[in-house]
Write a protein that holds these residues in place. Structure first.
Motif, PDB file in Angstrom:
ATOM      1  N   MET A 368       0.829  -1.201   0.000  1.00  0.00           N
ATOM      2  CA  MET A 368       0.000   0.000   0.000  1.00  0.00           C
ATOM      3  C   MET A 368       0.869   1.258   0.000  1.00  0.00           C
ATOM      4  O   MET A 368       0.602   2.210  -0.734  1.00  0.00           O
ATOM      5  CB  MET A 368      -0.911   0.012   1.233  1.00  0.00           C
ATOM      6  N   PHE A 369       1.899   1.250   0.819  1.00  0.00           N
ATOM      7  CA  PHE A 369       2.812   2.389   0.884  1.00  0.00           C
ATOM      8  C   PHE A 369       3.450   2.641  -0.479  1.00  0.00           C
ATOM      9  O   PHE A 369       3.531   3.788  -0.936  1.00  0.00           O
ATOM     10  CB  PHE A 369       3.883   2.116   1.943  1.00  0.00           C
ATOM     11  N   GLY A 370       3.885   1.573  -1.147  1.00  0.00           N
ATOM     12  CA  GLY A 370       4.486   1.719  -2.467  1.00  0.00           C
ATOM     13  C   GLY A 370       3.524   2.288  -3.492  1.00  0.00           C
ATOM     14  O   GLY A 370       3.901   3.145  -4.309  1.00  0.00           O
ATOM     15  N   ILE A 371       2.271   1.848  -3.449  1.00  0.00           N
ATOM     16  CA  ILE A 371       1.262   2.361  -4.379  1.00  0.00           C
ATOM     17  C   ILE A 371       1.024   3.849  -4.141  1.00  0.00           C
ATOM     18  O   ILE A 371       0.939   4.643  -5.090  1.00  0.00           O
ATOM     19  CB  ILE A 371      -0.056   1.574  -4.223  1.00  0.00           C
ATOM     20  N   GLU A 372       0.943   4.254  -2.885  1.00  0.00           N
ATOM     21  CA  GLU A 372       0.714   5.664  -2.565  1.00  0.00           C
ATOM     22  C   GLU A 372       1.914   6.532  -2.971  1.00  0.00           C
ATOM     23  O   GLU A 372       1.743   7.681  -3.367  1.00  0.00           O
ATOM     24  CB  GLU A 372       0.423   5.833  -1.067  1.00  0.00           C
ATOM     25  N   VAL A 373       3.125   5.983  -2.871  1.00  0.00           N
ATOM     26  CA  VAL A 373       4.314   6.718  -3.322  1.00  0.00           C
ATOM     27  C   VAL A 373       4.199   7.026  -4.816  1.00  0.00           C
ATOM     28  O   VAL A 373       4.427   8.158  -5.253  1.00  0.00           O
ATOM     29  CB  VAL A 373       5.596   5.913  -3.038  1.00  0.00           C
ATOM     30  N   LEU A 374       3.837   6.031  -5.601  1.00  0.00           N
ATOM     31  CA  LEU A 374       3.702   6.223  -7.045  1.00  0.00           C
ATOM     32  C   LEU A 374       2.604   7.234  -7.370  1.00  0.00           C
ATOM     33  O   LEU A 374       2.774   8.111  -8.228  1.00  0.00           O
ATOM     34  CB  LEU A 374       3.408   4.887  -7.730  1.00  0.00           C
ATOM     35  N   MET A 375       1.483   7.138  -6.681  1.00  0.00           N
ATOM     36  CA  MET A 375       0.364   8.033  -6.953  1.00  0.00           C
ATOM     37  C   MET A 375       0.695   9.470  -6.559  1.00  0.00           C
ATOM     38  O   MET A 375       0.194  10.422  -7.167  1.00  0.00           O
ATOM     39  CB  MET A 375      -0.885   7.550  -6.210  1.00  0.00           C
ATOM     40  N   SER A 376       1.552   9.646  -5.539  1.00  0.00           N
ATOM     41  CA  SER A 376       1.887  10.987  -5.060  1.00  0.00           C
ATOM     42  C   SER A 376       2.639  11.806  -6.100  1.00  0.00           C
ATOM     43  O   SER A 376       2.577  13.034  -6.095  1.00  0.00           O
ATOM     44  CB  SER A 376       2.726  10.893  -3.776  1.00  0.00           C
ATOM     45  N   PHE A 377       3.352  11.151  -7.012  1.00  0.00           N
ATOM     46  CA  PHE A 377       4.050  11.879  -8.069  1.00  0.00           C
ATOM     47  C   PHE A 377       3.058  12.588  -8.986  1.00  0.00           C
ATOM     48  O   PHE A 377       3.321  13.681  -9.483  1.00  0.00           O
ATOM     49  CB  PHE A 377       4.918  10.927  -8.888  1.00  0.00           C
ATOM     50  N   PHE A 378       1.923  11.958  -9.209  1.00  0.00           N
ATOM     51  CA  PHE A 378       0.938  12.510 -10.139  1.00  0.00           C
ATOM     52  C   PHE A 378      -0.091  13.389  -9.441  1.00  0.00           C
ATOM     53  O   PHE A 378      -0.686  14.269 -10.061  1.00  0.00           O
ATOM     54  CB  PHE A 378       0.238  11.362 -10.878  1.00  0.00           C
ATOM     55  N   VAL A 379      -0.300  13.154  -8.144  1.00  0.00           N
ATOM     56  CA  VAL A 379      -1.246  13.955  -7.369  1.00  0.00           C
ATOM     57  C   VAL A 379      -0.535  14.431  -6.107  1.00  0.00           C
ATOM     58  O   VAL A 379      -0.702  13.841  -5.031  1.00  0.00           O
ATOM     59  CB  VAL A 379      -2.522  13.162  -7.008  1.00  0.00           C
ATOM     60  N   PRO A 380       0.292  15.484  -6.206  1.00  0.00           N
ATOM     61  CA  PRO A 380       1.037  15.941  -5.032  1.00  0.00           C
ATOM     62  C   PRO A 380       0.161  16.528  -3.937  1.00  0.00           C
ATOM     63  O   PRO A 380       0.577  16.597  -2.784  1.00  0.00           O
ATOM     64  CB  PRO A 380       1.984  17.006  -5.608  1.00  0.00           C
ATOM     65  N   SER A 381      -1.061  16.964  -4.285  1.00  0.00           N
ATOM     66  CA  SER A 381      -1.973  17.521  -3.293  1.00  0.00           C
ATOM     67  C   SER A 381      -2.360  16.458  -2.279  1.00  0.00           C
ATOM     68  O   SER A 381      -2.893  15.402  -2.635  1.00  0.00           O
ATOM     69  CB  SER A 381      -3.229  18.064  -3.979  1.00  0.00           C
ATOM     70  N   SER A 382      -2.086  16.713  -1.000  1.00  0.00           N
ATOM     71  CA  SER A 382      -2.407  15.733   0.038  1.00  0.00           C
ATOM     72  C   SER A 382      -3.902  15.487   0.122  1.00  0.00           C
ATOM     73  O   SER A 382      -4.353  14.349   0.259  1.00  0.00           O
ATOM     74  CB  SER A 382      -1.864  16.197   1.394  1.00  0.00           C
ATOM     75  N   SER A 383      -4.685  16.562   0.020  1.00  0.00           N
ATOM     76  CA  SER A 383      -6.145  16.406   0.098  1.00  0.00           C
ATOM     77  C   SER A 383      -6.682  15.695  -1.136  1.00  0.00           C
ATOM     78  O   SER A 383      -7.570  14.840  -1.041  1.00  0.00           O
ATOM     79  CB  SER A 383      -6.812  17.770   0.258  1.00  0.00           C
ATOM     80  N   GLY A 384      -6.148  16.044  -2.313  1.00  0.00           N
ATOM     81  CA  GLY A 384      -6.596  15.395  -3.540  1.00  0.00           C
ATOM     82  C   GLY A 384      -6.282  13.913  -3.535  1.00  0.00           C
ATOM     83  O   GLY A 384      -7.123  13.084  -3.913  1.00  0.00           O
ATOM     84  N   LEU A 385      -5.089  13.550  -3.096  1.00  0.00           N
ATOM     85  CA  LEU A 385      -4.710  12.139  -3.059  1.00  0.00           C
ATOM     86  C   LEU A 385      -5.522  11.384  -2.022  1.00  0.00           C
ATOM     87  O   LEU A 385      -5.875  10.220  -2.233  1.00  0.00           O
ATOM     88  CB  LEU A 385      -3.217  12.015  -2.756  1.00  0.00           C
ATOM     89  N   ALA A 386      -5.834  12.047  -0.916  1.00  0.00           N
ATOM     90  CA  ALA A 386      -6.604  11.385   0.148  1.00  0.00           C
ATOM     91  C   ALA A 386      -7.973  10.941  -0.354  1.00  0.00           C
ATOM     92  O   ALA A 386      -8.352   9.781  -0.198  1.00  0.00           O
ATOM     93  CB  ALA A 386      -6.751  12.323   1.337  1.00  0.00           C
ATOM     94  N   VAL A 387      -8.699  11.876  -0.957  1.00  0.00           N
ATOM     95  CA  VAL A 387     -10.054  11.528  -1.386  1.00  0.00           C
ATOM     96  C   VAL A 387     -10.042  10.701  -2.661  1.00  0.00           C
ATOM     97  O   VAL A 387     -11.049  10.070  -3.002  1.00  0.00           O
ATOM     98  CB  VAL A 387     -10.911  12.798  -1.582  1.00  0.00           C
ATOM     99  N   LEU A 388      -8.915  10.684  -3.367  1.00  0.00           N
ATOM    100  CA  LEU A 388      -8.801   9.843  -4.553  1.00  0.00           C
ATOM    101  C   LEU A 388      -8.550   8.390  -4.171  1.00  0.00           C
ATOM    102  O   LEU A 388      -9.176   7.481  -4.719  1.00  0.00           O
ATOM    103  CB  LEU A 388      -7.654  10.358  -5.444  1.00  0.00           C
ATOM    104  N   SER A 389      -7.640   8.167  -3.217  1.00  0.00           N
ATOM    105  CA  SER A 389      -7.189   6.801  -2.953  1.00  0.00           C
ATOM    106  C   SER A 389      -7.858   6.119  -1.768  1.00  0.00           C
ATOM    107  O   SER A 389      -8.051   4.901  -1.787  1.00  0.00           O
ATOM    108  CB  SER A 389      -5.671   6.795  -2.750  1.00  0.00           C
ATOM    109  N   MET A 390      -8.217   6.871  -0.740  1.00  0.00           N
ATOM    110  CA  MET A 390      -8.709   6.240   0.483  1.00  0.00           C
ATOM    111  C   MET A 390      -9.990   5.422   0.296  1.00  0.00           C
ATOM    112  O   MET A 390     -10.119   4.338   0.886  1.00  0.00           O
ATOM    113  CB  MET A 390      -8.903   7.278   1.581  1.00  0.00           C
ATOM    114  N   PRO A 391     -10.968   5.909  -0.495  1.00  0.00           N
ATOM    115  CA  PRO A 391     -12.177   5.092  -0.638  1.00  0.00           C
ATOM    116  C   PRO A 391     -11.912   3.719  -1.234  1.00  0.00           C
ATOM    117  O   PRO A 391     -12.704   2.794  -1.048  1.00  0.00           O
ATOM    118  CB  PRO A 391     -13.053   5.940  -1.574  1.00  0.00           C
ATOM    119  N   ILE A 392     -10.813   3.569  -1.963  1.00  0.00           N
ATOM    120  CA  ILE A 392     -10.469   2.267  -2.548  1.00  0.00           C
ATOM    121  C   ILE A 392      -9.529   1.499  -1.635  1.00  0.00           C
ATOM    122  O   ILE A 392      -9.698   0.311  -1.392  1.00  0.00           O
ATOM    123  CB  ILE A 392      -9.820   2.455  -3.941  1.00  0.00           C
TER     124      ILE A 392
END
Length: 468
Positions: A368-392
């Protein structure tokens, strides 16, 4: 024409379109759901997935998705209006606090008192910046401190990179180890359907150990170049940097921390303390937390005799500064709207269940940590990444026997780690530009520390998952 990486808004909207296209080819399916007494929410039941009739999403659905992301009459779970409004109120509150000059003056006074002993300012200032990052996601606000700190570090025999490290790593490690940060921890926990106070002990450990690692790393570099300035990574830029900050290097800082400033800082700290008490013991959520920050902002306005017109303008301007964050929350939540409407969310969960359910809890949380690292490059916004990834990501944790609070911690740690060097993050590029530190020099300086922080995070997540 040089390539410019798209903004988070464009990336998220393109993801909406991409996922809408996916609803035409990805099989539609759903899980059976049961009420979780602890969470007070319905959660999917592992092993109950079955295919259902497809509901492909078209162009109109793509355009409606960001709107429905704020307020979706068909699914309140997909709505983000309460979080978005809370973010705007936080912006107004921070605008009022910043306008008083209390935070700036407090740091300025610390610099004056430690003149001649700047080495010990490194851990103190990094702790203050880390506190800001951990409590309210200090990021863009930190840019104002570069011009203040760079000349002092140079005059002390260091270089501009030390100043950058104090500010960027200080605030960054605070965001990485967020405890009550409303733009990361609170939003992610909300999206994961858990109280944001769950897992705060682990996040405090990551915050402290990460801060300690950063302090030791920066102090060793500062001591090294103090003894031999030629070892500075930006030694060839020293003359240019000194010329730019020559006036500030010889200027006396006469800022005085007044009684008014001290009261503002006390109110600022108490506001977050009351918020934690309200959420953890009184069942507060976005509405009451928002009311708390409004009340604190008004109180600060009275204490500083700001005046009604000035207060209103400052509050609105502060909210305006975070309007982009609020919009990102709605757009990102629109992704969930499209996926839910197209009956694709549960299909992805099913794929994750089949892929990850056989993994041990330790392997799962690190994946999970590795997936979030990869996604953070494309969505640096902490709030944007939170609501994008957390529901899944959060429901996948249910399938693997891992607490959702660990998934939230993995997300914010990954996002915070990447944003210490992410070229798509304006705070990184802006701070380096002010200090005249080339990006590749920053990478040369920071990469060993990034490995150390990565080991701390993965080790902490692994131990927490193992003993859970």
């Amino acid at each position: 024409m040089t390539f410019k990486f798209p903004t988070a808004y464009t990336i998220l909207f393109l993801l909406i379109a991409l996922l809408a296209a996916g609803t035409w080819v990805v099989p539609a399916g759903q899980y059976e759901r049961v009420e979780n007494v602890v969470l007070g929410k319905e959660i999917p039941v592992p092993g109950t997935y079955q295919q259902v009739d497809a509901n492909p999403q078209g162009v109109v659905d793509v355009l409606l998705a960001p709107i429905a992301g704020f307020y979706n009459p068909d699914s309140y779970e997909a709505a983000a209006i309460d979080v978005a409004l809370f973010v705007l109120i936080i912006g107004g509150f921070l605008g009022v606090v910043t306008n008083t000059g209390a935070i700036d003056t407090g740091i300025s006074q610390a610099m004056v008192k430690f003149k001649g002993h700047e080495k010990w300012m490194i851990p103190i200032l990094m702790a203050l910046f880390a506190l800001g990052g951990s409590t309210y996601g200090m990021a863009e606000e930190s840019l104002a401190f570069y011009a203040l700190l760079i000349p002092i570090m140079i005059a002390a025999g260091y270089d501009s990179l030390v100043a950058v490290a104090i500010i960027l790593l200080g605030a960054g490690i605070g965001c990485l180890g967020s405890t009550i940060n409303p733009f990361a921890t609170v939003i992610a926990a909300n999206a994961a359907d858990i109280p944001f106070t769950q897992g705060i002990g682990l996040r405090l450990f990551i915050l402290f150990s990460g801060w300690l690692a950063c302090v030791i790393y920066v102090m060793r570099y500062a001591e090294k170049i103090h003894k031999d300035p030629s070892l500075s990574i930006v030694a060839d830029h020293r003359d240019e940097i000194e010329a730019q900050f020559s006036k500030e290097m010889h200027a006396d800082n006469e800022s005085i921390l007044t009684l008014s400033h001290k009261i503002v800082l006390v109110i600022f700290a108490l506001t977050f303390a009351v918020m934690i008490w309200g959420v953890s013991s009184q069942g507060w959520w976005m509405a009451k937390m928002g009311a708390l920050f409004i009340a604190s902002a008004i109180l600060i306005g009275f204490v500083t005799r700001m005046g009604e017109k000035s207060f209103t303008e400052v509050f609105i301007n502060g909210a305006r500064d975070l309007l982009g964050v609020a919009i990102i929350i709605g757009i990102a939540r629109g992704i969930v709207v499209v996926m839910d409407a197209g009956n694709m969310t549960d299909t992805i969960l099913h794929l994750g269940e089949e892929t990850l359910s056989g993994l041990s809890s330790v392997v799962f949380i690190n994946a999970m940590f590795g997936i979030e690292v990869l996604m953070s490059f494309f969505v640096p916004s902490s709030s944007g990444l939170a609501v994008l990834s957390m529901p899944i990501m959060a429901p996948l944790a249910d399938f693997s026997g891992v607490g959702r609070e660990l998934v939230v911690t993995a997300y914010q740690s990954a996002n915070g780690l990447v944003n210490l060097f992410n070229p798509t993050f304006a705070v990184v590029m802006g701070g380096l530009a002010i200090a005249k530190v080339p990006y590749e020099r920053w990478l040369r300086f920071v990469w060993p520390l990034l490995l150390i922080l990565c080991l701390i995070i993965m080790g902490s997540l692994s131990v927490a998952a193992f003993i859970a």
